[in-house]
Design an enzyme around this catalytic site. Structure first.
Site, PDB file in Angstrom:
ATOM      1  N   ASP A 166      -0.409  -7.675  -4.957  1.00 53.40           N
ATOM      2  CA  ASP A 166      -0.826  -8.383  -3.955  1.00 53.40           C
ATOM      3  C   ASP A 166      -1.520  -9.825  -4.653  1.00 53.40           C
ATOM      4  OD1 ASP A 166      -2.075  -9.903  -1.689  1.00 53.40           O
ATOM      5  OD2 ASP A 166      -2.484  -7.839  -0.599  1.00 53.40           O
ATOM      6  N   CYS A 221      -3.288  -7.184   6.628  1.00 53.21           N
ATOM      7  CA  CYS A 221      -3.720  -8.803   6.447  1.00 53.21           C
ATOM      8  C   CYS A 221      -4.766  -9.019   7.206  1.00 53.21           C
ATOM      9  CB  CYS A 221      -2.564  -9.616   6.813  1.00 53.21           C
ATOM     10  SG  CYS A 221      -2.550 -11.401   6.305  1.00 53.21           S
ATOM     11  N   HIS A 234       1.676  -8.229  -1.282  1.00 53.30           N
ATOM     12  CA  HIS A 234       1.145  -8.618   0.107  1.00 53.30           C
ATOM     13  C   HIS A 234       2.356  -8.239   1.095  1.00 53.30           C
ATOM     14  CE1 HIS A 234      -2.037  -9.785   2.565  1.00 53.30           C
ATOM     15  NE2 HIS A 234      -1.089 -10.645   3.341  1.00 53.30           N
TER      16      HIS A 234
END
Length: 274
Positions: free
Chosen positions: A193, A131, A224
């Site tokens: 994602d 991330c 994600h």
């Protein structure tokens, strides 16, 4: 391998000396107190060093690597993990764009500096992250000391919106050649994602390829945060995580796990024999 956990509080020049806490997870081989290992900087999500990040770092360390996990938001609060809830998510996202990009880079530099200074690290350094941390591992690849970076679902690279002012220069620096001829890069994204859409992934891939960066680009059937084993909102894929962890460890073993000496470009083409 067995592992130990500790931390170091390292002064930050850009934060008036206020220290950044860098957690260190390291392997231990009984009866070999002078053993040395490669190092890995593991950058966290917007929640700082949480349980999932610590476990991820521990798995790397147990393979024979000294792992440093910096607390990314030391300018704003303590090194404690930020909760995986709505308030914590809002707080982490707010900090993400209040912090200067130069401060993120200093954190990475201090983490590498710490690793190479440790008596149990041999000075060969890699990086990884997820991330926000995926983007920070991407930027760590600009440091010539970082021999490989494996970036999981790196956010804001395609949009250049990391940091204060939401105007980072990550892809611009790649275009300038700042990553060319340095370490090996791996970019891993889930095709579902929503944080990094297809157009964004295509932009990142094209920019890296046009700059002749040594990069592997993996797109998998995942969302994600698919490697997070806690509060993943139904997105954690344990089998896929295990597979990609093995891929990452192959990269680390090949690039920092052994000392191959200086790289020499012979200009020879590789021939494939069937």
């Amino acid at each position: 391998m067995l592992i130990t956990k500790t931390f170091h509080d390292v002064p930050s020049k850009l934060d008036n000396g206020r220290p950044i806490r860098i957690f260190v997870v390291a392997p231990v081989v009984p009866n070999y107190p002078q053993a040395k290992f490669p190092g890995v900087v593991c950058f966290s999500e917007i929640y700082q060093v949480t349980g999932p990040v610590e476990r991820f770092a521990g798995q790397i360390a147990s393979q024979g690597y000294v792992v440093a996990c910096p607390s990314s938001y030391h300018e704003f609060e303590s090194p404690d993990a930020i909760p995986y809830d709505t308030e914590g998510t809002d707080r982490g996202n707010r900090y993400k764009i209040e912090k200067d990009v130069a401060a993120y880079d200093e954190d990475a530099t201090l983490s590498v500096d710490l690793l190479v200074s440790l008596p149990n690290c041999n000075g060969r350094i890699a990086a990884t992250g997820m991330c926000l941390g995926g983007h920070l591992a991407f930027r760590a690849a600009f440091d010539h000391r970082v021999l490989s970076s494996v970036c999981f679902f790196a956010t804001d690279v395609h949009s250049a919106t990391l940091g204060k002012g939401k105007n980072d220069d990550s892809l611009a620096r790649v275009n300038k050649g700042d990553m060319t001829g340095k370490g090996e890069l791996v970019m891993i994204f889930g095709k579902q994602d929503t944080h990094v859409p297809r157009q964004g992934r295509d932009l990142i891939r094209k920019t890296l390829e046009d700059a002749d960066v040594a990069c592997s680009f993996l797109e998998v059937q995942a969302q994600h945060a698919f490697i997070r084993d806690e509060s993943s909102k139904g997105r954690w894929d344990a089998a896929l995580t295990r597979s990609l962890f093995t891929f990452m460890m192959e990269v680390f073993e090949r690039t920092v796990g052994r000392d191959l000496g200086p790289k020499v470009d012979t200009g020879a083409k590789v021939e494939h024999v069937c």
